[in-house]
Design an enzyme around this catalytic site. Structure first.
Site, PDB file in Angstrom:
ATOM      1  N   THR A 180       0.859  -1.196   0.000  1.00 44.72           N
ATOM      2  CA  THR A 180       0.000   0.000   0.000  1.00 44.72           C
ATOM      3  C   THR A 180       0.889   1.239   0.000  1.00 44.72           C
ATOM      4  O   THR A 180       2.005   1.189   0.513  1.00 44.72           O
ATOM      5  CB  THR A 180      -0.865  -0.023   1.281  1.00 44.72           C
ATOM      6  OG1 THR A 180      -1.810  -1.076   1.146  1.00 44.72           O
ATOM      7  CG2 THR A 180      -1.601   1.282   1.528  1.00 44.72           C
ATOM      8  N   ARG A 222     -14.907  -6.395   0.004  1.00 45.47           N
ATOM      9  CA  ARG A 222     -14.253  -5.998   1.262  1.00 45.47           C
ATOM     10  C   ARG A 222     -13.628  -4.604   1.107  1.00 45.47           C
ATOM     11  O   ARG A 222     -12.958  -4.324   0.126  1.00 45.47           O
ATOM     12  CB  ARG A 222     -13.177  -7.018   1.620  1.00 45.47           C
ATOM     13  CG  ARG A 222     -12.360  -6.684   2.867  1.00 45.47           C
ATOM     14  CD  ARG A 222     -11.056  -5.980   2.536  1.00 45.47           C
ATOM     15  NE  ARG A 222     -10.167  -5.869   3.703  1.00 45.47           N
ATOM     16  CZ  ARG A 222      -9.042  -5.161   3.693  1.00 45.47           C
ATOM     17  NH1 ARG A 222      -8.665  -4.516   2.610  1.00 45.47           N
ATOM     18  NH2 ARG A 222      -8.298  -5.086   4.772  1.00 45.47           N
TER      19      ARG A 222
HETATM   20  N1  ASP Z   1      -4.333  -1.375   4.852  1.00 40.75           N
HETATM   21  C1  ASP Z   1      -4.526  -1.975   3.572  1.00 40.75           C
HETATM   22  C2  ASP Z   1      -5.834  -2.732   3.590  1.00 40.75           C
HETATM   23  O1  ASP Z   1      -6.140  -3.353   4.573  1.00 40.75           O
HETATM   24  C3  ASP Z   1      -3.450  -2.968   3.202  1.00 40.75           C
HETATM   25  C4  ASP Z   1      -2.028  -2.500   3.442  1.00 40.75           C
HETATM   26  O2  ASP Z   1      -1.807  -1.432   3.965  1.00 40.75           O
HETATM   27  O3  ASP Z   1      -1.097  -3.250   3.071  1.00 40.75           O
HETATM   28  O4  ASP Z   1      -6.527  -2.724   2.607  1.00 40.75           O
END
Ligand code: ASP
Length: 329
Positions: free
Chosen positions: A198, A226
């Site tokens: 991310t 989701r």
């Molecule tokens: N926080 C992001 C999610 O849960 C994933 C991530 O930060 O790697 O979609």
């Protein structure tokens, strides 16, 4: 004579016109010291220390490129909002990161992306969730903020709005990368959700304004539909000129439960904690090991990048000349 009047009037108008702020006509004035700070992340998670040097170097190069884009915008007097959007747009076209091209696959083998952006001047914010054909979710999030009365648009509605805004939608295959495909195949064998990649950015500009943004493909193997923390203001992203700007990365469900991004700001505002105390409290005391991390900058340019995972792709640049990129502690 009359044309002289008209000319002088136009000239005065030109001088008073501030292109940086034309979109939403808000007052901005330079702060006395004209300092700026920018912090970026490219995801937290289990990042293998034994990765080949060439791969490690290419991640560091990508972080440096992203940071340079943001640093130059701030250095040249651009706004924190522009720095945040453009850094994230860069990440969204870089296949190494889980945002835009390079987004992870859902359990059904599709891509569903989330993004949000927030302006610390007046708490304006915009977000999109579950978009599947939008090349730059962060820019669509900014358009939601600028052009609608809403904060969060999702799925088909968000994409219809994108088309209305003149954005050309792209096929799902645009986001595919062999690396993410491999992760999805591995996920199908082990049913273990992968997380990292991310991207996020927080910035304090020369005018004293804070901004934050986050963009993601989510978590490998997530159920279609989701939505994680990244598009949720207060959970994955938050900015308030009174306190700080925050962008989170990690296991989204945990960041939603602990309202992580807003919690950092609230601990500063209501408990008088420093940025570091507040961020450390949330990452190390409220969340559990391996949940993730965050980047944050406060109104005075202090910054912090705590994470409770093995690594977090990150970087910081400031008017002091500081320019650092890092992966592990
Ligand atoms: N926080 C992001 C999610 O849960 C994933 C991530 O930060 O790697 O979609």
């Amino acid at each position: 004579m009359k044309s002289l009047y008209i000319f002088s009037f136009m000239f005065l108008f030109y001088l008073s016109y501030n292109p940086l702020d034309s979109a939403r006509s808000k007052k901005i004035s330079k702060k006395p010291d004209s300092s700026y700070t920018i912090v970026i992340h490219g995801g937290a998670g289990t990042i293998d220390k034994s990765m080949p040097d060439s791969i490690k170097q290419s991640y560091l190069n990508s972080l440096s490129e992203a940071l340079t884009i943001g640093r130059n915008i701030l250095k040249n007097g651009g706004t924190s909002m522009d720095a945040v959007e453009n850094v994230i747009k860069y990440f969204e076209t870089n296949p190494q990161f889980n945002a835009g091209i390079g987004s992870v696959f859902t359990a059904d083998g599709t891509h569903e992306m989330d993004a949000s952006i927030m302006d610390g001047r007046d708490l304006s914010c915009g977000a999109v969730a579950g978009v599947q054909h939008v090349p730059h979710p962060i820019s669509l999030a900014r358009l939601v903020m600028d052009k609608t009365q809403h904060v969060l648009l999702a799925y088909e509605g968000a994409e219809k709005f994108a088309e209305k805004m003149g954005i050309k939608l792209v096929p799902q295959s645009y986001f595919d990368t062999p690396e993410r495909y491999k992760q999805w195949q591995e996920y199908r064998k082990k049913l273990e959700a992968g997380k990292h990649g991310t991207v996020g950015c927080v910035a304090l500009d020369k005018y004293g304004n804070l901004a934050a943004g986050t963009s993601t493909g989510g978590m490998t193997g997530k159920l279609p539909g989701r939505i994680g923390d990244s598009p949720l203001i207060g959970d994955g992203t938050y900015a308030n000129n009174k306190t700080c700007a925050v962008s989170c990365t990690g296991w989204g469900e945990k960041f939603i439960k602990y309202t992580v991004a807003y919690n950092v700001s609230a601990l500063m505002e209501y408990k008088g904690m420093t940025l570091k105390q507040a961020a450390d409290y949330v990452i190390y005391k409220q969340l559990q090991p391996n949940d993730g991390g965050l980047i944050a900058v406060d109104k005075n340019g202090n910054y912090t990048t705590p994470f409770n995972t093995s690594g977090m792709f990150r970087g910081v640049a400031a008017s002091s000349g500081k320019f650092v990129v890092n992966i592990w502690k």
